[in-house]
Write a protein that holds these residues in place. Structure first.
Motif, PDB file in Angstrom:
ATOM      1  N   ALA A 109       1.152  -1.099  -0.430  1.00 33.93           N
ATOM      2  CA  ALA A 109       0.206   0.226  -0.329  1.00 33.93           C
ATOM      3  C   ALA A 109       1.045   0.890   0.160  1.00 33.93           C
ATOM      4  CB  ALA A 109      -1.373   0.148   1.009  1.00 33.93           C
ATOM      5  N   TRP A 110       1.794   0.855   0.974  1.00 37.96           N
ATOM      6  CA  TRP A 110       2.360   2.633   0.484  1.00 37.96           C
ATOM      7  C   TRP A 110       3.788   2.632  -0.834  1.00 37.96           C
ATOM      8  CZ3 TRP A 110       8.515   2.605   0.908  1.00 37.96           C
ATOM      9  CH2 TRP A 110       9.048   3.627   0.752  1.00 37.96           C
ATOM     10  N   GLU A 111       3.572   1.570  -1.550  1.00 35.97           N
ATOM     11  CA  GLU A 111       4.567   1.260  -2.278  1.00 35.97           C
ATOM     12  C   GLU A 111       3.993   2.167  -3.822  1.00 35.97           C
ATOM     13  OE1 GLU A 111       5.243   0.297  -6.510  1.00 35.97           O
ATOM     14  OE2 GLU A 111       3.776  -1.171  -5.034  1.00 35.97           O
ATOM     15  N   ILE A 112       2.272   1.827  -3.197  1.00 31.73           N
ATOM     16  CA  ILE A 112       1.613   2.315  -4.742  1.00 31.73           C
ATOM     17  C   ILE A 112       1.172   3.462  -4.312  1.00 31.73           C
ATOM     18  CG2 ILE A 112      -1.075   2.618  -5.298  1.00 31.73           C
ATOM     19  CD1 ILE A 112      -0.796  -1.075  -4.875  1.00 31.73           C
ATOM     20  N   TRP A 113       0.747   4.497  -2.561  1.00 30.58           N
ATOM     21  CA  TRP A 113       0.902   5.723  -2.942  1.00 30.58           C
ATOM     22  C   TRP A 113       1.677   6.645  -3.230  1.00 30.58           C
ATOM     23  CZ3 TRP A 113       3.139   9.145   2.484  1.00 30.58           C
ATOM     24  CH2 TRP A 113       2.122   8.816   2.340  1.00 30.58           C
ATOM     25  N   ASN A 114       3.054   6.262  -3.455  1.00 34.86           N
ATOM     26  CA  ASN A 114       4.404   6.611  -3.637  1.00 34.86           C
ATOM     27  C   ASN A 114       4.529   6.623  -5.446  1.00 34.86           C
ATOM     28  OD1 ASN A 114       6.227   8.102  -1.591  1.00 34.86           O
ATOM     29  ND2 ASN A 114       5.796   5.589  -0.687  1.00 34.86           N
ATOM     30  N   ARG A 115       3.642   6.122  -5.948  1.00 32.51           N
ATOM     31  CA  ARG A 115       4.050   5.274  -7.120  1.00 32.51           C
ATOM     32  C   ARG A 115       3.611   6.618  -7.889  1.00 32.51           C
ATOM     33  NH1 ARG A 115       1.382  -0.063  -9.566  1.00 32.51           N
ATOM     34  NH2 ARG A 115       2.963  -0.196  -7.227  1.00 32.51           N
ATOM     35  N   ARG A 116       4.564   6.823  -9.181  1.00 34.59           N
ATOM     36  CA  ARG A 116       4.274   7.683 -10.004  1.00 34.59           C
ATOM     37  C   ARG A 116       4.559   7.683 -11.344  1.00 34.59           C
ATOM     38  NH1 ARG A 116       9.699  11.872  -9.222  1.00 34.59           N
ATOM     39  NH2 ARG A 116       9.073  12.354 -10.591  1.00 34.59           N
ATOM     40  N   VAL A 117       3.763   8.003 -12.615  1.00 35.97           N
ATOM     41  CA  VAL A 117       3.710   7.155 -14.398  1.00 35.97           C
ATOM     42  C   VAL A 117       3.850   8.575 -14.932  1.00 35.97           C
ATOM     43  CG1 VAL A 117       2.139   6.320 -15.543  1.00 35.97           C
ATOM     44  CG2 VAL A 117       1.581   5.694 -12.555  1.00 35.97           C
ATOM     45  N   SER A 118       4.606   8.005 -15.258  1.00 36.17           N
ATOM     46  CA  SER A 118       5.229   8.848 -16.692  1.00 36.17           C
ATOM     47  C   SER A 118       4.001  10.001 -17.493  1.00 36.17           C
ATOM     48  CB  SER A 118       5.927   8.430 -17.656  1.00 36.17           C
ATOM     49  OG  SER A 118       5.462   7.609 -18.654  1.00 36.17           O
ATOM     50  N   THR A 119       4.029  11.001 -18.437  1.00 29.20           N
ATOM     51  CA  THR A 119       2.872  11.913 -18.726  1.00 29.20           C
ATOM     52  C   THR A 119       3.190  10.827 -20.403  1.00 29.20           C
ATOM     53  OG1 THR A 119       3.810  13.377 -18.039  1.00 29.20           O
ATOM     54  CG2 THR A 119       3.195  13.996 -20.446  1.00 29.20           C
ATOM     55  N   GLY A 120       3.835  10.157 -21.302  1.00 30.85           N
ATOM     56  CA  GLY A 120       3.732   9.588 -21.924  1.00 30.85           C
ATOM     57  C   GLY A 120       1.932   8.521 -21.728  1.00 30.85           C
ATOM     58  N   GLN A 121       2.930   7.565 -21.056  1.00 29.55           N
ATOM     59  CA  GLN A 121       1.698   6.704 -20.439  1.00 29.55           C
ATOM     60  C   GLN A 121       0.828   7.084 -19.956  1.00 29.55           C
ATOM     61  OE1 GLN A 121       4.753   4.832 -16.941  1.00 29.55           O
ATOM     62  NE2 GLN A 121       4.573   2.684 -18.332  1.00 29.55           N
ATOM     63  N   LEU A 122       0.949   8.474 -19.330  1.00 26.75           N
ATOM     64  CA  LEU A 122      -0.970   9.114 -19.031  1.00 26.75           C
ATOM     65  C   LEU A 122      -1.397   9.000 -20.216  1.00 26.75           C
ATOM     66  CD1 LEU A 122       0.008  10.913 -15.953  1.00 26.75           C
ATOM     67  CD2 LEU A 122      -1.264   8.813 -16.135  1.00 26.75           C
ATOM     68  N   ASN A 123      -0.857   9.752 -21.050  1.00 26.97           N
ATOM     69  CA  ASN A 123      -1.358  10.042 -22.516  1.00 26.97           C
ATOM     70  C   ASN A 123      -2.007   9.187 -23.753  1.00 26.97           C
ATOM     71  OD1 ASN A 123      -1.761  13.302 -21.885  1.00 26.97           O
ATOM     72  ND2 ASN A 123       0.291  13.235 -21.607  1.00 26.97           N
ATOM     73  N   ARG A 124      -1.441   8.013 -23.633  1.00 26.37           N
ATOM     74  CA  ARG A 124      -1.426   7.279 -24.165  1.00 26.37           C
ATOM     75  C   ARG A 124      -2.848   6.532 -23.513  1.00 26.37           C
ATOM     76  NH1 ARG A 124       3.881   6.986 -24.723  1.00 26.37           N
ATOM     77  NH2 ARG A 124       4.385   5.297 -23.414  1.00 26.37           N
ATOM     78  N   TRP A 125      -2.939   6.189 -22.891  1.00 24.49           N
ATOM     79  CA  TRP A 125      -4.097   5.128 -21.400  1.00 24.49           C
ATOM     80  C   TRP A 125      -4.705   6.751 -21.975  1.00 24.49           C
ATOM     81  CZ3 TRP A 125      -6.124   7.927 -17.466  1.00 24.49           C
ATOM     82  CH2 TRP A 125      -7.538   6.945 -16.815  1.00 24.49           C
TER      83      TRP A 125
END
Length: 487
Positions: free
Chosen positions: A372-388
């Motif tokens: 849960a702590w690891e997910i709380w700190n998760r980062r997703v790149s801008t490229g991945q987000l925009n493709r999604w």
């Protein structure tokens, strides 16, 4: 409230009178008869510009058995152990008694900061008692008159430097939340997790209704009976933090008083205990909501979990007393169904079955907390987000309120702890909540973020587009590079 001050001493030395003076009102009963105070009582103390939690305790008795006096003594000793500062009060007119000497010895061993106060010290009749107090070996006694307010400036001068130290400690212990991310990170983000160290341990709050087994669970994790437990509901009255190394991970765990329904919170002390539990949630990174398997998901459990989500903390649900549950598979299926239905904002949060009494399931609880702590700190790149985002819009375009199509331009992650995302769009004020929920649920599924709070913000297209600017900048750099090669 940067520190806590426990007022301790023999019965009838004036502890409750000083408590009432520091909190500014008559919260504690005061009488000439000794032994009026039987329980701990907390209040918000004020002295000049200092703000602190002040605890009125039962008079220290020499009884150590299970009589009322013995239980009162144990409760007072617990207050001594947990308070940041102890103010040890003697009666200057009576002088130092053998009982005072016994408890001075206890305080020397159990409390880091002890202030010796000779109360009822107005007038020459108290001079001999003040001189005797030096013999206790606790430094120079403060001359006080709690009834008349004498000696308060001297008490302030002693507490002020201690308060500064505790304020620094509170700042160090406060978890870093709502961490801003640079919008220039693009695809080259650093996905390394923050380091958990002895200086910055992983901070956990264990919350739940009274008698769910919170203190028993922490004692089992610690491997020792550090916290007071028993069959009575409401034994724990204040939030207590303990440090430990749990399977190689430095942690600080906050045990909190049980949070009852508001209608049942009648005693002032219990109200303060609940507010202490709320403060513990704010000091935590991961909140463990402990349920009783026999009566899970009552209204108060849902409120506690919702509070943790609103504060933006990672949540783990632990179901205690699983060792006495007969129909385990059926019960577990019902629990998961109820959890997803009653707390959709925490869909997918880990649900772990444990037995605080036997210790079964603690390894799974440890793994769930770290995940849960690891997910709380998760980062997703801008490229991945925009493709999604492109795929999500293609599958289910946003609505067109009043004939105006809402266009989603681009998306980036703005924060972690918890993850926070910004979507640049036209008409952000007209975006329905249902579409925002659609995107949040999609984020959870696509980027493996079950259970953690997710913040999604809609911004107007007039705001700066760092993703577009970065793309143009990269295109310009490429053209310049090709021009050089051609030359």
């Amino acid at each position: 409230m940067t520190f806590s001050l426990a007022i301790v001493g023999r019965p009838n030395v004036g502890k409750s009178t000083l408590f009432n003076r520091l909190v500014g009102r008559r919260l504690a009963l005061v009488d000439d008869q000794p032994g009026v105070t039987r329980d701990l009582r907390e209040g918000e103390g004020k002295l000049g510009d200092l703000r602190f939690t002040v605890i009125d305790t039962a008079g220290l008795e020499e009884a150590t058995d299970d009589s009322l006096q013995g239980r009162m003594r144990r409760l007072t000793e617990r207050a001594v152990d947990m308070a940041d500062v102890c103010l040890f009060m003697i009666d200057a007119r009576v002088g130092v008694t053998p009982t005072d000497e016994v408890f001075a010895e206890i305080l020397r061993k159990r409390s880091k900061h002890v202030i010796l106060a000779a109360n009822k010290a107005e007038g020459a009749a108290a001079d001999a008692g003040v001189l005797e107090a030096y013999g206790l070996g606790l430094g120079e006694p403060l001359r006080l008159s709690a009834e008349h307010g004498e000696g308060m400036p001297e008490l302030y001068s002693v507490l002020m430097p201690l308060s500064d130290g505790f304020a620094e400690r509170a700042a160090e212990e406060a978890p870093e939340t709502e961490v801003e991310l640079s919008e220039e990170d693009g695809d080259d983000i650093d996905t390394a997790l923050p380091e958990i160290t002895d200086k910055k341990p992983l901070q956990i709050a264990v919350v739940g209704r009274p008698n769910a087994g919170k203190s028993t669970l922490i004692n089992k994790i610690l491997g020792e009976d550090r916290l007071l437990t028993g069959p009575e509901a409401g034994i724990t009255r204040d939030a207590i933090s303990v440090r430990l190394d749990w399977d190689g991970t430095p942690m600080r765990i906050f045990d909190t008083a049980g949070m009852r329904k508001r209608a049942k919170i009648q005693e002032k002390l219990e109200k303060l205990s609940v507010s202490d539990g709320l403060r513990a949630v704010k000091f935590a990174e991961v909140v463990v909501v402990l349920l009783d398997a026999a009566i899970p998901f009552e209204q108060q459990d849902l409120r506690i979990a919702d509070l943790a989500e609103r504060e933006g903390r990672a949540v783990v649900v632990a179901v205690n007393k699983w060792d006495v549950e007969e129909h385990k598979q059926e019960k577990l299926r019902d629990l998961k169904e109820a959890f997803d239905r009653l707390l959709p904002q925490l869909r997918g949060a880990p649900l772990v079955t444990v037995s605080a009494k036997t210790g079964r399931g603690l390894d799974r609880l440890n793994a769930a907390i770290l995940k849960a702590w690891e997910i709380w700190n998760r980062r997703v790149s801008t490229g991945q987000l925009n493709r999604w985002l492109e795929g999500m819009v293609s599958s289910h375009p946003p609505p067109a309120p009043q004939g105006k199509r809402i266009k989603l331009r681009y998306m980036t992650q703005a924060k972690t702890r918890p993850p926070g995302f910004v979507v640049m769009c036209s008409h952000p004020d007209k975006m329905p909540d249902s579409y925002t929920r659609y995107l949040v649920n999609g984020l959870r599924e696509a980027f493996d973020m079950p259970g953690t709070p997710i913040r999604l913000y809609m911004r107007g297209q007039g705001d700066r587009n760092p993703y577009k600017g970065r793309r143009e900048k990269n295109a310009g750099a490429l053209k310049k590079h090709l021009g050089k090669r051609k030359g």
